[in-house]
Design a protein around this motif. Structure first.
Motif, PDB file in Angstrom:
ATOM      1  N   LYS A   1      38.903  50.350  67.452  1.00 30.25           N
ATOM      2  CA  LYS A   1      39.227  51.476  68.322  1.00 30.25           C
ATOM      3  C   LYS A   1      40.734  51.668  68.401  1.00 30.25           C
ATOM      4  CE  LYS A   1      35.020  51.522  70.978  1.00 30.25           C
ATOM      5  NZ  LYS A   1      34.359  51.440  72.237  1.00 30.25           N
ATOM      6  N   GLU A   2      41.490  50.579  68.431  1.00 32.67           N
ATOM      7  CA  GLU A   2      42.949  50.684  68.462  1.00 32.67           C
ATOM      8  C   GLU A   2      43.461  51.308  67.170  1.00 32.67           C
ATOM      9  OE1 GLU A   2      44.471  46.768  69.241  1.00 32.67           O
ATOM     10  OE2 GLU A   2      44.164  46.959  71.402  1.00 32.67           O
ATOM     11  N   LYS A   3      42.874  50.892  66.034  1.00 33.36           N
ATOM     12  CA  LYS A   3      43.259  51.472  64.743  1.00 33.36           C
ATOM     13  C   LYS A   3      42.923  52.972  64.717  1.00 33.36           C
ATOM     14  CE  LYS A   3      43.105  47.340  61.924  1.00 33.36           C
ATOM     15  NZ  LYS A   3      42.521  46.655  60.793  1.00 33.36           N
ATOM     16  N   MET A   4      41.744  53.329  65.296  1.00 34.95           N
ATOM     17  CA  MET A   4      41.362  54.736  65.348  1.00 34.95           C
ATOM     18  C   MET A   4      42.333  55.514  66.237  1.00 34.95           C
ATOM     19  SD  MET A   4      37.191  54.505  65.430  1.00 34.95           S
ATOM     20  CE  MET A   4      36.975  56.108  66.064  1.00 34.95           C
ATOM     21  N   VAL A   5      42.702  54.903  67.347  1.00 40.07           N
ATOM     22  CA  VAL A   5      43.646  55.563  68.253  1.00 40.07           C
ATOM     23  C   VAL A   5      44.994  55.725  67.561  1.00 40.07           C
ATOM     24  CG1 VAL A   5      44.965  55.248  70.392  1.00 40.07           C
ATOM     25  CG2 VAL A   5      42.494  54.857  70.394  1.00 40.07           C
ATOM     26  N   GLU A   6      45.453  54.697  66.859  1.00 43.55           N
ATOM     27  CA  GLU A   6      46.716  54.775  66.119  1.00 43.55           C
ATOM     28  C   GLU A   6      46.624  55.875  65.051  1.00 43.55           C
ATOM     29  OE1 GLU A   6      47.625  50.914  64.505  1.00 43.55           O
ATOM     30  OE2 GLU A   6      47.929  50.040  66.484  1.00 43.55           O
ATOM     31  N   PHE A   7      45.482  55.904  64.325  1.00 38.08           N
ATOM     32  CA  PHE A   7      45.286  56.937  63.295  1.00 38.08           C
ATOM     33  C   PHE A   7      45.331  58.335  63.923  1.00 38.08           C
ATOM     34  CE2 PHE A   7      42.313  59.806  61.110  1.00 38.08           C
ATOM     35  CZ  PHE A   7      42.935  59.884  59.876  1.00 38.08           C
ATOM     36  N   ILE A   8      44.631  58.479  65.043  1.00 39.72           N
ATOM     37  CA  ILE A   8      44.581  59.781  65.721  1.00 39.72           C
ATOM     38  C   ILE A   8      45.973  60.155  66.214  1.00 39.72           C
ATOM     39  CG2 ILE A   8      43.698  60.969  67.770  1.00 39.72           C
ATOM     40  CD1 ILE A   8      41.037  59.442  67.293  1.00 39.72           C
ATOM     41  N   GLU A   9      46.716  59.167  66.773  1.00 42.32           N
ATOM     42  CA  GLU A   9      48.072  59.435  67.245  1.00 42.32           C
ATOM     43  C   GLU A   9      48.975  59.868  66.092  1.00 42.32           C
ATOM     44  OE1 GLU A   9      49.213  55.837  69.270  1.00 42.32           O
ATOM     45  OE2 GLU A   9      48.365  56.526  71.176  1.00 42.32           O
ATOM     46  N   ARG A  10      48.850  59.193  64.916  1.00 46.00           N
ATOM     47  CA  ARG A  10      49.638  59.588  63.722  1.00 46.00           C
ATOM     48  C   ARG A  10      49.277  60.997  63.295  1.00 46.00           C
ATOM     49  NH1 ARG A  10      48.587  54.299  61.679  1.00 46.00           N
ATOM     50  NH2 ARG A  10      46.898  55.192  60.442  1.00 46.00           N
ATOM     51  N   GLU A  11      48.002  61.293  63.275  1.00 44.57           N
ATOM     52  CA  GLU A  11      47.550  62.633  62.873  1.00 44.57           C
ATOM     53  C   GLU A  11      48.043  63.685  63.857  1.00 44.57           C
ATOM     54  OE1 GLU A  11      46.009  63.591  59.965  1.00 44.57           O
ATOM     55  OE2 GLU A  11      46.465  61.498  59.467  1.00 44.57           O
ATOM     56  N   VAL A  12      47.984  63.362  65.154  1.00 37.77           N
ATOM     57  CA  VAL A  12      48.470  64.299  66.171  1.00 37.77           C
ATOM     58  C   VAL A  12      49.964  64.523  65.977  1.00 37.77           C
ATOM     59  CG1 VAL A  12      48.910  64.570  68.649  1.00 37.77           C
ATOM     60  CG2 VAL A  12      46.646  63.874  67.868  1.00 37.77           C
ATOM     61  N   ARG A  13      50.754  63.437  65.713  1.00 31.41           N
ATOM     62  CA  ARG A  13      52.192  63.573  65.462  1.00 31.41           C
ATOM     63  C   ARG A  13      52.435  64.433  64.222  1.00 31.41           C
ATOM     64  NH1 ARG A  13      52.413  58.070  67.201  1.00 31.41           N
ATOM     65  NH2 ARG A  13      52.330  57.335  65.039  1.00 31.41           N
ATOM     66  N   LYS A  14      51.643  64.205  63.152  1.00 31.06           N
ATOM     67  CA  LYS A  14      51.777  65.019  61.931  1.00 31.06           C
ATOM     68  C   LYS A  14      51.504  66.491  62.236  1.00 31.06           C
ATOM     69  CE  LYS A  14      50.394  61.580  58.476  1.00 31.06           C
ATOM     70  NZ  LYS A  14      49.342  61.247  57.507  1.00 31.06           N
ATOM     71  N   ILE A  15      50.441  66.737  62.984  1.00 33.35           N
ATOM     72  CA  ILE A  15      50.069  68.120  63.326  1.00 33.35           C
ATOM     73  C   ILE A  15      51.167  68.750  64.179  1.00 33.35           C
ATOM     74  CG2 ILE A  15      48.456  69.535  64.661  1.00 33.35           C
ATOM     75  CD1 ILE A  15      46.229  67.605  63.681  1.00 33.35           C
TER      76      ILE A  15
END
Length: 134
Positions: free
Chosen positions: A14-28
């Motif tokens: 879940k932490e990895k998913m949150v990190e992935f989502i946070e990276r994607e949100v930053r990219k967006i």
């Protein structure tokens, strides 16, 4: 212990998913900022072009009004010159007619003078010869 391990693995996922989502949100967000920056630049360019085109349009309209005024003046001058030309043509025709009339009168006067001169010449010798006999 297995339960803790499973929970721990689940938490890591879940932490990895949150990190992935946070990276994607930053990219967006970054992509959105870049897009907004490009749009702002485009908007500024378009606004500048619009203002330039508006000024060019106003200059063209002014030039068109000036050209129309000059064309109207030229048209009025042309009409004036045509009227003068018509008047001058009429005067030339009148003068030509007067000259023809004068030439005709001059020719008639010349004919009468020649006829009179011939008459006088033909009478002259008989007057001279008749006067000597008296």
């Amino acid at each position: 212990d297995d339960k803790i391990k499973t929970l721990h693995e689940s938490l890591e996922k879940k932490e990895k998913m949150v990190e992935f989502i946070e990276r994607e949100v930053r990219k967006i967000k970054s992509a959105q900022k870049d897009s907004e920056s490009r749009l702002a630049v485009k908007h500024a360019d378009l606004k500048t072009k619009q203002e330039t085109m508006k000024k060019e349009l106003e200059a063209s309209q002014l030039q068109l009004r000036t050209s129309n005024r000059l064309l109207k003046l030229a048209h009025e001058e042309c009409k004036k010159l045509q009227k003068q030309n018509h008047s001058m043509s009429a005067k030339v025709n009148q003068t030509e007619n007067e000259m023809r009339s004068l030439l005709k009168e001059l020719q008639q006067h010349k004919k009468r003078t020649m006829h009179l001169a011939r008459s006088l010449l033909s009478i002259g010798p008989s007057v001279n010869s008749g006067g000597a006999n008296i």
